[in-house]
Write an enzyme that holds these catalytic residues in place. Structure first.
Site, short mmCIF file in Angstrom:
data_model
loop_
_atom_site.label_atom_id
_atom_site.label_comp_id
_atom_site.label_asym_id
_atom_site.label_seq_id
_atom_site.Cartn_x
_atom_site.Cartn_y
_atom_site.Cartn_z
N HIS A 82 0.82 -1.22 0.00
CA HIS A 82 0.00 0.00 0.00
C HIS A 82 0.85 1.26 0.00
O HIS A 82 0.35 2.35 -0.28
CB HIS A 82 -0.99 0.00 1.17
CG HIS A 82 -0.41 0.38 2.49
ND1 HIS A 82 -0.05 -0.54 3.45
CD2 HIS A 82 -0.14 1.60 3.04
CE1 HIS A 82 0.40 0.09 4.52
NE2 HIS A 82 0.36 1.39 4.29
N ASP A 112 0.21 -7.40 1.63
CA ASP A 112 0.64 -6.01 1.79
C ASP A 112 2.17 -5.89 1.82
O ASP A 112 2.73 -5.13 2.61
CB ASP A 112 0.04 -5.39 3.05
CG ASP A 112 0.13 -3.86 3.04
OD1 ASP A 112 0.25 -3.29 1.94
OD2 ASP A 112 0.13 -3.24 4.12
N SER A 189 4.63 2.70 7.93
CA SER A 189 4.30 1.57 7.09
C SER A 189 5.47 1.17 6.21
O SER A 189 6.07 2.01 5.53
CB SER A 189 3.10 1.90 6.18
OG SER A 189 1.94 2.06 6.95
#
Length: 345
Positions: A82, A112, A189
């Site tokens: 992402h 992911d 992230s």
């Protein structure tokens, strides 16, 4: 007569334990600090800022920022899917401010994870992937990344839980997710979750908005599998049999009659005509309870078991049909990944 000698000895014995406890507390705190500092010094140089560059539907410049970790000196970098979001133009910035152009080698939205390579660089500081199966609840971990744009930020916490499941943006469950209370924010992230020994045991992926101290990382063992597939094939291969389903309870009388211990299974709700499941003899309303002898308690188990190893070979499905246990041989083909994922699994 007042016994001064006796009082002096008594007071000394009474004070000494407090002095020792304070020294021990200081030593423990110092050891904790040294552990975190050691991880930051060892792994910090391998953590990079990941910037994506693209144009939106109106042709305007757009992009995003996240983190990544270098896992090989030749510039291989792991991050979140992402974070890159399919972008081909990427730019990395290391802890010393060096800027590197990079390209996307492959991504797997279902876990992911994404793999990118820094161009025209060699001998970069790299971090090693550890064994996430060796983790224990309460173990010290350190997260390194660029939360809210603040580069090279270090936070520490513990492993809160293991074996969690987390829903990816594609709708598929990511299995064996690590839960931690190490503080994470947008921008973390793709950054690493690291043990006190300096091994990367997770890739930070999600924060539960509105909650405090509940954050998640994709386990390093999952990353190892995805990494291998992306390097070899540029994608993660998964099996396709052409069905959609839902998790349903298995009536106890049916389980007893079939001599199985399933409390639930995956019921086939729709089937693609001519797909492997159809040609193999499965029907709608069949409840799948085993795949190659491994228990299926729901749709997520079925998704997990239809991995690359089962593509192109005979796979045995045990199903309950009208309360009777039956077996069918199915040969999965390779599933074509889409963004978002197709409904059929």
């Amino acid at each position: 007569m007042l016994d001064v000698t006796h009082m002096s000895v008594f007071d000394t014995d009474d004070v000494q334990p407090h002095v020792d406890n304070a020294a021990q507390d200081a030593a423990l705190l110092d050891a904790y600090s040294h552990a975190v500092i050691g991880v930051a010094d060892r792994v910090g140089p391998a953590v990079v800022r990941v910037e994506t560059r693209r144009k939106d539907a109106k042709g305007r410049a757009a992009g995003g920022v996240g983190s990544g970790v270098i896992i090989a000196p030749d510039g291989l970098v792991l991050t979140n899917s992402h974070v890159v979001d399919g972008a081909r133009e990427l730019r990395l910035t290391d802890s010393e401010g060096r800027v590197m152009e990079a390209r996307l080698l492959g991504e797997d939205p279902d876990t992911d994870l994404a793999l990118i390579r820094a161009d025209s660089v060699r001998n970069l500081p790299a971090a090693a992937l550890g064994d996430s199966k060796a983790l224990r609840r309460g173990q010290l971990v350190v997260a390194i990344g660029n939360p809210l744009g603040f580069e090279s930020t270090v936070t520490a916490g513990v492993i809160s839980a293991l074996g969690r499941s987390l829903r990816a943006q594609t709708g598929r469950l990511i299995e064996d997710v690590i839960q931690t209370d190490a503080a994470l924010n947008p921008g973390n992230s793709g950054g690493p979750l690291v043990t006190s020994h300096g091994e990367v045991i997770g890739i930070n992926t999600a924060i539960i908005m509105g909650a405090q101290g509940i954050c998640f990382a994709v386990a390093s063992n999952t990353a190892q599998i995805v990494l291998s597939e992306l390097i070899r094939h540029g994608r993660v291969r998964r099996g396709f049999v052409g069905i959609a389903g839902q998790t349903v309870a298995v009536p106890r009388r049916h389980a007893l009659a079939a001599a199985i211990d399933n409390g639930s299974g995956a019921m086939v709700t729709t089937m693609e005509q001519g797909a492997p499941a159809d040609t193999g003899g499965l029907m709608t309303l069949d409840v799948i309870v085993r795949v190659d002898g491994e228990k299926v308690t729901g749709v997520d188990d079925l998704i997990r078991l239809l991995n690359a190893e089962r593509i192109g070979r005979i796979v045995t499905f045990d199903v309950l049909r009208r309360g009777m246990l039956r077996q069918f041989d199915v040969v999965p083909t390779e599933r074509v990944s889409t963004r978002p994922a197709a409904a059929a699994k």
